[in-house]
Write a protein that holds these residues in place. Sequence first.
Motif, PDB file in Angstrom:
ATOM      1  N   ALA A   1       0.830  -1.208   0.000  1.00  0.00           N
ATOM      2  CA  ALA A   1       0.000   0.000   0.000  1.00  0.00           C
ATOM      3  C   ALA A   1       0.862   1.254   0.000  1.00  0.00           C
ATOM      4  CB  ALA A   1      -0.927  -0.009   1.210  1.00  0.00           C
ATOM      5  N   GLU A   2       1.928   1.222   0.789  1.00  0.00           N
ATOM      6  CA  GLU A   2       2.782   2.403   0.921  1.00  0.00           C
ATOM      7  C   GLU A   2       3.483   2.733  -0.394  1.00  0.00           C
ATOM      8  OE1 GLU A   2       2.258   0.512   4.930  1.00  0.00           O
ATOM      9  OE2 GLU A   2       2.691  -0.188   2.893  1.00  0.00           O
ATOM     10  N   SER A   3       3.965   1.723  -1.095  1.00  0.00           N
ATOM     11  CA  SER A   3       4.680   1.977  -2.347  1.00  0.00           C
ATOM     12  C   SER A   3       3.755   2.602  -3.381  1.00  0.00           C
ATOM     13  CB  SER A   3       5.286   0.678  -2.893  1.00  0.00           C
ATOM     14  OG  SER A   3       4.280  -0.248  -3.268  1.00  0.00           O
ATOM     15  N   LYS A   4       2.491   2.206  -3.377  1.00  0.00           N
ATOM     16  CA  LYS A   4       1.537   2.782  -4.334  1.00  0.00           C
ATOM     17  C   LYS A   4       1.199   4.221  -3.970  1.00  0.00           C
ATOM     18  CE  LYS A   4      -0.770  -1.094  -3.795  1.00  0.00           C
ATOM     19  NZ  LYS A   4      -1.728  -2.219  -3.867  1.00  0.00           N
ATOM     20  N   GLU A   5       1.187   4.534  -2.688  1.00  0.00           N
ATOM     21  CA  GLU A   5       0.988   5.921  -2.282  1.00  0.00           C
ATOM     22  C   GLU A   5       2.159   6.783  -2.735  1.00  0.00           C
ATOM     23  OE1 GLU A   5       0.396   5.840   1.906  1.00  0.00           O
ATOM     24  OE2 GLU A   5      -1.571   4.885   1.789  1.00  0.00           O
TER      25      GLU A   5
END
Length: 226
Positions: A178-182
């Motif tokens: 999730a963090e990488s996509k943010e």
Amino acid sequence: MREESSRPGDTTGNTYTDLAAVTPEAYAIASTSRNLARQRVGNATPEDRIRQRCSIAVGDFAMADLMRFAGDPVKAGLAALERRAPVITDIRMVQAGILKRGHASEVLCALDFGEEIARERGITRTSAGFLALRDRIDGAVVVIGNAPSALLVVCDMVREGVRPALIVGTPVGFVNAAESKEVLRALDVPSVSNAGTRGGTPVAVAAINEIVTIFAERAGHAGPGY
């Protein structure tokens, strides 16, 4: 195979094309699924088509609401395919799933590059592969469906001035996915991604394959014989 449109050139849904459906049964199944997705997801824009296909890929219409688009990614992807820019994937499952019909771009897998970098730095092979391919990422289409570490590496490259034409980033999992996509969505680069921990190969492949399909339709390469 193709169902003729009442409006030639329309790519928002009156024309249905599935470059992977090469038999009547396969086409019937795909067409039925797409008709259901059109009704549930909507059918007004090319992005809706990506939402439809990604929902079909995971068997859940909730996926449509998780999809995120930045920087006019469909336009960017079509332009890259027109230039025959390479498509670079994180793993071989994604590479294998991307349509090879309807376009002339080479589809590469990062796992085939950077083995020495991975050993020297102790990083994932996918991350190392993208580092090794740094000089080829400018203007390329990057498709990452599984490896958050690789997506973060590519995002770092973008911050350093490397300019992919498009990044499809849908890594799956509970560690940095999730963090990488943010991080991706905060960059000034055309992208397709999804919110949260869901994603994976089916979503990444569905997203890029819908762009390939739109490209083939517009180029007249979506009918029988292509």
